[in-house]
Scaffold this motif. Structure first.
Motif: not given
Length: 465
Positions: A120-135
């Protein structure tokens, strides 16, 4: 006009600058603070609380502040966008399987913050937040989940959709209306759905069978189903759409009622192709048969793709519809023709009871709960058995094959038998007559010799006198 961006809000009214459209508002609030009301929205990477504060910050992480363009890319890009069907399923597949599909030069990567950041072209702080939001996690329900607290299940349940459905036998086999989509669904492929008011479900299934006349195949074998040489849910199109995770499975050569004794296979109701083994003999109503069997191991046969058949990655996503299929089949085939004249089967559908996040690996039988069972059996009728016994078994007897008179040659054989017996009788009579004539001639000759001797004796006596 607001929802289609035809009108906008002058931000100068709120002490800002520029124009705010609906799409810009969505993109901005997804990855940053609400520009109109302040605070954070609940369905955003910062995961806003009731008071507008950021759960992400409360968890000790840095607040997320993305440019609206990047947020729009995360949400809407055609390949991985979280709001698109393909992107949402891709994210779910990664979360539930622990890896990506084989989309990186045919290879899979571990599903973690590093991989998501790259995608997605983001940093790992954002990717970690994406996982929490989705699941979500135990402290926070996400968009997807298994309870009404999660947004998607909660929405479905509000429309009458339940995790498990109980209904009449007629509905299961002949159809019911799905509460989520309004469509008619069915476990069978009959012409119309039960209670659907005549709504048709298709043209049925057309099979191409081998007659044995053209060569290259054995009589009764299946050659194609609706023009395809594969199972309907294990074909090349499914393999393409699931990145090869669901492989094609050929149905060519499956039996249509005859066994050859070598390389035989059976199509188990379209759910699996099973090898047939023959390892004994017996009789069925006086007919010698080969005893054969086939089996499908439930823990190795996930039929999710058969039941969903969306032709997307969802069909291969662990836990989407975790149903497994097992079957035990026995059959008896007449030894000379290979015709199957008796058989029975027991097929069971199982539900994987493990947590959705634990279904990427094959289950054990203790993980599977039987939910549906189908038993069937069939045997040749008495009249047909008698006819077959006469036509096949008796016709193999070298001495009495003709006694059932089921062919014109039997009458010819009868004539030969009658003629042969007559010839033997005539020969015996002739031999008897010849023996009697010989005896008569011998007797006459003996009498003539006796007369000659008597005459000679009389002549000698006269001379002596």
């Amino acid at each position: 006009g607001w929802f289609n961006d035809s009108t906008s809000l002058p931000m100068v009214l709120l002490g800002g600058s520029g124009e705010m459209t609906a799409s810009l508002f969505v993109n901005t609030t997804f990855g940053a603070e609400d520009p109109l009301n302040g605070g954070y929205l609940s369905t955003s990477l910062n995961i806003g609380q009731e008071d507008g504060s950021s759960l992400w910050e409360l968890l000790g992480r840095d607040a997320i502040d993305l440019h609206p363009t990047l947020s729009g890319h995360i949400l809407y890009n055609e390949t991985t966008g979280l709001t698109t069907q393909g992107g949402a399923v891709l994210f779910l597949y990664g979360e539930l399987s622990g890896q990506t599909p084989p989309i990186f030069d045919g290879n899979s990567l571990p599903w973690n913050e590093t991989t998501i950041s790259t995608m997605y072209g983001v940093d790992e702080n954002v990717s970690s937040a994406m996982r929490l939001l989705m699941m979500g996690d135990p402290a926070k329900a996400g968009i997807y989940g298994t309870t009404a607290d999660a947004k998607v299940p909660g929405y479905l349940m509000s429309n009458g959709v339940m995790p498990y459905l109980t209904q009449s036998f007629n509905n299961w086999l002949l159809g019911w209306q799905d509460a989520a989509t309004g469509d008619w669904l069915s476990l069978e492929t009959n012409e119309t759905y039960y209670g659907s008011g005549g709504v048709a479900n298709g043209d049925g299934t057309n099979y191409t069978m081998c007659t044995g006349e053209a060569g290259g195949c054995d009589q009764g074998e299946t050659l194609a189903e609706d023009g395809s040489t594969y199972l309907s849910w294990r074909n090349e199109a499914m393999a393409t759409e699931t990145y090869g995770l669901i492989t094609p499975e050929s149905l060519v050569g499956t039996t249509g009622g005859f066994l050859t004794g070598s390389g035989d296979k059976v199509d188990v109701s379209g759910y699996a192709i099973a090898d047939i083994t023959c390892d004994g003999t017996s009789t069925v109503k006086g007919i010698p048969v080969d005893d054969c069997s086939a089996s499908v191991t439930a823990t190795e046969r996930n039929i999710q793709a058969n039941l969903l058949e969306t032709y997307t990655l969802l069909d291969a996503t662990p836990g989407a519809l975790p149903v497994y299929f097992g079957s035990e089949i026995t059959m008896q085939a007449e030894q000379l023709s290979g015709l199957i004249i008796a058989g029975e089967s027991s097929s069971t559908f199982y539900l994987d009871t493990r947590a959705h996040t634990s279904q990427a690996s094959a289950p054990s039988m203790s993980d599977l709960e039987p939910v549906f069972e189908i038993k069937s059996s069939s045997m040749i009728g008495d009249d047909d058995a008698e006819e077959m016994e006469s036509a096949i078994v008796q016709n193999q007897d070298m001495l009495s094959y003709w006694t059932n008179f089921d062919s014109w040659i039997d009458w010819v054989t009868l004539l030969f038998w009658v003629g042969g017996i007559a010839m033997i009788a005539m020969g015996m009579i002739g031999a008897g007559n010849a023996s009697t004539e010989s005896d008569s001639l011998a007797t006459a000759a003996a009498m003539e010799d006796a007369d000659d001797e008597a005459d000679s004796s009389d002549g000698g006596d006269e001379d002596a006198a």
